[in-house]
Motif scaffolding. Structure first.
Motif, short mmCIF file in Angstrom:
data_model
loop_
_atom_site.label_atom_id
_atom_site.label_comp_id
_atom_site.label_asym_id
_atom_site.label_seq_id
_atom_site.Cartn_x
_atom_site.Cartn_y
_atom_site.Cartn_z
N ARG A 63 49.14 64.15 39.26
CA ARG A 63 49.08 62.70 39.46
C ARG A 63 47.86 62.35 40.32
NH1 ARG A 63 53.28 60.20 37.56
NH2 ARG A 63 52.84 58.28 38.69
N TYR A 64 47.40 61.11 40.16
CA TYR A 64 46.19 60.67 40.84
C TYR A 64 46.38 59.26 41.37
CZ TYR A 64 44.31 64.72 38.52
OH TYR A 64 44.12 66.02 38.11
N ARG A 65 45.60 58.94 42.39
CA ARG A 65 45.66 57.59 42.94
C ARG A 65 44.26 57.01 43.05
NH1 ARG A 65 46.89 60.83 47.55
NH2 ARG A 65 45.17 60.88 49.05
N MET A 66 44.19 55.69 43.04
CA MET A 66 42.94 54.97 43.14
C MET A 66 43.05 53.99 44.29
SD MET A 66 41.04 52.68 40.19
CE MET A 66 40.98 54.02 39.00
N ASN A 67 42.06 54.02 45.18
CA ASN A 67 42.05 53.08 46.30
C ASN A 67 42.19 51.65 45.79
OD1 ASN A 67 40.16 51.16 48.05
ND2 ASN A 67 41.05 52.71 49.40
N GLY A 68 42.86 50.80 46.58
CA GLY A 68 43.15 49.45 46.14
C GLY A 68 41.93 48.66 45.74
N LEU A 69 40.84 48.73 46.53
CA LEU A 69 39.63 47.98 46.17
C LEU A 69 38.92 48.60 44.98
CD1 LEU A 69 38.10 46.95 49.62
CD2 LEU A 69 39.08 45.47 47.86
N VAL A 70 38.97 49.92 44.87
CA VAL A 70 38.38 50.58 43.71
C VAL A 70 39.14 50.17 42.45
CG1 VAL A 70 37.85 52.81 42.66
CG2 VAL A 70 37.56 52.50 45.12
N HIS A 71 40.47 50.05 42.58
CA HIS A 71 41.29 49.61 41.46
C HIS A 71 40.97 48.16 41.09
CE1 HIS A 71 45.54 48.95 39.64
NE2 HIS A 71 44.75 49.51 38.75
N ALA A 72 40.81 47.32 42.11
CA ALA A 72 40.48 45.92 41.85
C ALA A 72 39.11 45.80 41.17
CB ALA A 72 40.49 45.13 43.16
N TYR A 73 38.18 46.65 41.56
CA TYR A 73 36.86 46.64 40.94
C TYR A 73 36.98 47.02 39.46
CZ TYR A 73 32.00 47.93 39.98
OH TYR A 73 30.74 48.03 39.43
N ALA A 74 37.80 48.02 39.16
CA ALA A 74 38.00 48.41 37.76
C ALA A 74 38.57 47.25 36.95
CB ALA A 74 38.92 49.62 37.69
N ARG A 75 39.52 46.53 37.55
CA ARG A 75 40.12 45.38 36.86
C ARG A 75 39.06 44.30 36.61
NH1 ARG A 75 44.37 45.37 39.55
NH2 ARG A 75 43.68 44.09 41.28
N ARG A 76 38.22 44.07 37.61
CA ARG A 76 37.16 43.06 37.44
C ARG A 76 36.20 43.48 36.33
NH1 ARG A 76 31.99 42.54 41.39
NH2 ARG A 76 31.03 40.70 40.50
N ARG A 77 35.81 44.74 36.33
CA ARG A 77 34.90 45.22 35.28
C ARG A 77 35.53 45.08 33.90
NH1 ARG A 77 29.40 46.34 35.22
NH2 ARG A 77 28.75 47.05 37.27
N LEU A 78 36.83 45.36 33.80
CA LEU A 78 37.52 45.25 32.52
C LEU A 78 37.51 43.81 32.03
CD1 LEU A 78 39.27 46.74 30.37
CD2 LEU A 78 41.26 46.06 31.73
N GLU A 79 37.77 42.88 32.94
CA GLU A 79 37.84 41.48 32.56
C GLU A 79 36.46 40.93 32.20
OE1 GLU A 79 39.62 39.83 36.00
OE2 GLU A 79 41.66 40.45 35.46
N GLU A 80 35.41 41.45 32.83
CA GLU A 80 34.07 40.90 32.61
C GLU A 80 33.33 41.56 31.45
OE1 GLU A 80 32.03 41.37 36.28
OE2 GLU A 80 33.01 39.64 37.24
N THR A 81 33.85 42.71 30.97
CA THR A 81 33.17 43.42 29.90
C THR A 81 33.64 42.91 28.55
OG1 THR A 81 33.02 45.39 31.29
CG2 THR A 81 32.64 45.68 28.93
N PRO A 82 32.76 42.36 27.72
CA PRO A 82 33.19 41.87 26.40
C PRO A 82 33.60 43.03 25.51
CG PRO A 82 30.80 41.80 26.60
CD PRO A 82 31.33 42.16 27.96
N PRO A 83 34.69 42.88 24.76
CA PRO A 83 35.17 43.98 23.92
C PRO A 83 34.32 44.15 22.68
CG PRO A 83 36.54 42.05 23.59
CD PRO A 83 35.57 41.70 24.69
#
Length: 818
Positions: A353-373
């Motif tokens: 199992r793995y964990r992601m720091n909260g801000l690193v996770h939030a950054y991933a979410r932001r990148r996902l939302e901003e990246t056009p599919p």
């Protein structure tokens, strides 16, 4: 011409004498002592553990034949450079050879600095004129080692990207120490000797973050800002949002210094995904998003896509297998996982199992939302192009549903409406057996509930209901009632939006069953409401299985409430509702329930007949999809035999009861049903007490008590009463003797009469008087007529009709043993 003499005067001389008109002496330029470290950090908190490890490594450098190499690793913004500098300044006086420093990737990980340029700088700092420096990496490296061979020195190589940047820069003196900071472990350094020592930095805790926040955190009387209680709450929100990253805390502190209103505003911005990154950007400071931009730019395309997709996961902790699935499974998925771990964007937590720091996770979410599919996913696997947030959520939900369904299928062969349970819908060989499945789902219990919320929140209503159905076996076995009921309530709302009466009926049934199993205050009434709704909806669409299941649930409620004759009628009606449906499992379970009800009604002979027949039917079960494949239900065989033993003990036939229990103990699946095994052991103690074997009874009760304690069952209190009564007077509990030696059941009154008028010769009956279940038993949960609860309880949840500390059961019966 002037005369030039050759005489020497002025003393006595030995050795070679040089005489000349003019003598010129040549001398190499002195070697300078470099002082290249960056300024020492003025603010520094916590980090006692990593500094202690660094001190220990320093103490062990005597007698070494090569410099000590230390790699400090951690996620971006964790404070690697600050820790290294603070420690190097503390120990610099022990290193007369000086201190060297180089940033090995000032332009980001895709542009690592060539070690040749670093060596040129180091050699220049040691005083070598430019025209005298060797050319080429090997020559420069050797020359640098010769210049630093006499005195031990310190070196900080900051932001190293690859191991090849490090080896050529090692100084010559064996007592030297080289500290490397990097997001990854630079495992290539271990290939050749000497290998490095590692110091990994974790996120700061909240107290350390508050200390780093400084005076802003100390202004107010509430340990917060001038705003009093609200200021203290705002500060706590800010610190929590900074996720233990010193860089984020320092940036937030600059914003918060403007006053209480700024602190409250900052807290709101940091907790809003739309504004969090603007909140962590201030003038004259490196914005934290820029730090993560650098890390993101250094990833290959697939690893970057997986990082983005993890932003759709509702929590920052998850299984490595999920990360691999997001990467496409196989080698590509495994490679993406290794890359993210290597770059410290994921950190190992527990095994697999793995964990992601909260801000690193939030950054991933932001990148996902901003990246056009771009591209279209297929078969639950992300596109090789750019996945969308919808794609990411679909893959994540599908992964949890697949595992939950595989575990549920091992727990029970009951009928379900979900597509995963249709023939061919289940993947093969996900888990070895039921116990392995439940253990595998255990770390993901909270995540699974969060994924249900994700499905509901994003309008995936049918998937929400399918997840609730598939997770029932896990929640039921492990007794996570709060999560379980929360999942059912969300699924019930989703089913209402679907306008599908079958799905709505099933979700009412699932909710009723979870409430019945929890059996808290008001749960019986709520369960009855949902059972009735399920029954009415199923009758309206002619779905006999669900109608029968609801009737069975109502029968179990009647049995719990001390109405065995009503229960018998409801179980009979549930059997009739099945009509001519081929459903051997459901009929076996209804036979079992009827046996329980006749036992509670003190119809011992009929109870014994029904329970033995139920055991026979459970043993004869076959696979629902392939009748040629035997699939006996050993768990419910064991439960039927346990209930049979209770019925025989009530009939004052302890010898027959003991034989049934001995066989039942061989049938309980290992690791799956600790509570049920403990119930059988407890009953065995009662049987031995009734047979005149008090020592044997005491032994069995103690074994049962140990298990109940381990799983947190309230039945531990009833066992203590038995043991205490035995120890106090060596006889029956409360002084009442039963016919077979007076087993203290916790359900007999002082005069030997059980609650509800049963006699002490019927030791289990007293425990049934209040709730229709033996010995304060938890709800059996064995499957409804459609097989819906085709398992029993295995966790340590509170019992339905459970005994309270004073011996009163939830149904109102009072145990004389109190």
């Amino acid at each position: 011409m002037d005369f030039i003499g050759n005489d020497i005067s002025g003393g006595t001389f030995t050795g070679t004498v040089i005489q000349a008109q003019n003598v010129h002496w040549g001398q190499a330029a002195p070697v300078r002592t470099p002082r290249m470290l960056l300024p020492e950090p003025e603010e520094f908190v916590d980090r006692a553990a990593p500094r202690a490890k660094l001190d220990a490594l320093l103490a062990g450098r005597e007698g070494r034949r090569a410099p000590r190499l230390v790699v400090i690793t951690g996620i971006p913004g964790i404070g690697k450079t600050a820790v290294a500098l603070r420690w190097l300044y503390d120990v610099r006086d022990d290193f007369p050879g000086g201190q060297f420093y180089a940033d090995m990737s000032p332009q980001g990980p895709r542009s690592p600095v060539d070690p040749v340029s670093v060596l040129e700088t180091f050699v220049g700092q040691l005083g070598t004129p430019r025209e005298e420096r060797p050319a080429g990496l090997a020559e420069l490296s050797a020359y640098f080692r010769s210049l630093t061979a006499d005195e031990p020195s310190l070196m900080l190589l900051d932001n190293v990207v690859v191991p090849a940047q490090v080896r050529p820069l090692l100084p010559g003196a064996p007592g030297s120490v080289v500290v490397v900071t990097s997001r990854n472990r630079l495992t290539g350094l271990s290939v050749t000797q000497p290998g490095p020592d590692y110091v990994t930095l974790d996120a700061l805790d909240d107290d350390a973050c508050a200390q780093l926040f400084g005076p802003v955190a100390e202004d107010g009387p509430d340990g917060g800002h001038e705003g009093g209680h609200d200021g203290g709450q705002a500060l706590r929100e800010v610190i929590r949002a900074c996720a233990g990253l010193p860089l984020a805390v320092r940036i937030a502190r600059v914003r918060a210094a403007e006053g209480a209103e700024a602190l409250r505003e900052l807290a709101d911005e940091l907790t809003d995904p739309q504004t969090v990154w603007e909140a962590l950007s201030v003038a004259d400071e490196i914005p934290y998003p820029k730090v993560l931009d650098v890390a993101y730019s250094g990833l290959d395309e697939r690893a970057a896509a997986v990082w983005r997709m993890l932003g759709a996961h509702p929590t920052g902790e998850f299984a490595g297998d999920l990360v691999k699935r997001l990467g496409g499974d196989g080698r590509e998925g495994a490679k993406a996982l290794r890359t993210l771990v290597h770059e410290r964007l994921l950190e190992p937590s527990t095994a697999g199992r793995y964990r992601m720091n909260g801000l690193v996770h939030a950054y991933a979410r932001r990148r996902l939302e901003e990246t056009p599919p771009s591209g279209t996913p297929s078969s639950g696997t992300p596109s090789s192009d750019t996945p969308s947030s919808d794609t990411a959520a679909d893959v994540i939900i599908d992964w949890y549903l697949e595992r939950a369904a595989a575990a549920e299928a091992l727990v029970s062969d009951r009928w379900r409406f979900g597509s995963r349970f249709a023939p061919g819908g289940l993947p093969t060989a996900v888990f070895e057996n039921e116990g392995a499945a439940l253990d595998a789902l255990e770390p993901d219990g909270e995540n699974a509930a969060a994924v249900v919320a994700l499905a509901a929140r994003t309008g995936r209503d049918r998937l929400t209901c399918e997840l609730a159905e598939a997770l029932r076996g896990f929640f039921f076995r492990r007794k996570y009632h709060t999560r379980w009921i929360g999942v059912c309530e969300q699924a019930l709302e989703a089913a209402g939006r679907l306008r599908d009466d079958l799905v709505l009926a099933r979700m009412h049934y699932e909710t009723a069953f979870a409430l019945y199993d929890r059996a808290g205050d008001g749960d019986n009434a709520a369960a009855r409401h949902h059972y009735e709704r399920a029954r009415a909806l199923a009758a309206g669409i002619g779905h006999a299985r669900t109608a029968s299941s609801a009737l069975e649930g109502l029968g179990q409620l009647a049995l719990r409430e001390g109405r065995p004759h009503d229960a018998i009628a409801l179980f009979r009606e549930a059997t009739t509702a099945l009509g001519d449906i081929e459903h051997p499992r459901g009929r076996a379970l209804l036979e079992y329930h009827r046996g329980r009800a006749h036992s509670a009604a003190r119809d011992h002979a009929e109870a014994a007949r029904l329970l033995l027949n139920a055991r026979r039917l459970f043993a004869a079960l076959t696979d629902r999809h392939d009748p040629a494949v035997p699939r006996p239900d050993r768990y419910n065989e064991a439960r039927a035999l346990t209930r049979y033993a209770e019925a025989r003990l009530r009939a004052d036939r302890p010898d027959e009861a003991l034989a049934g229990l001995d066989e039942a103990m061989t049938l309980f699946p290992p690791r799956v049903a600790p509570k049920e095994r403990a119930d059988a052991v407890l009953l065995r103690g009662d049987v031995l007490a009734a047979s005149g074997d008090p020592e044997g009874a005491r032994w069995e009760w103690r074994v049962a008590l140990e298990t109940y304690r381990g799983i947190g069952s309230v039945k531990a209190a009833a066992v203590r009463l038995r043991l205490a009564a035995r120890d106090d007077d060596g006889g029956a509990a409360g002084g009442g003797a039963s016919a077979g030696g007076g087993a203290p059941t916790g359900g007999t009154s002082a005069d030997g009469t059980a609650a509800g008028g049963t006699t002490a010769a019927d030791p289990a009956a007293a425990d049934t008087a209040g709730d229709g279940m033996a010995a304060g038993d938890e709800p059996t949960g064995e499957a409804s007529a459609d097989g819906t609860a085709a398992d029993g309880t295995a966790g340590g949840g509170a019992a339905a009709g459970k005994a309270s500390a004073d011996g009163a059961s939830a149904g109102g019966a009072t145990d004389a043993g109190s």
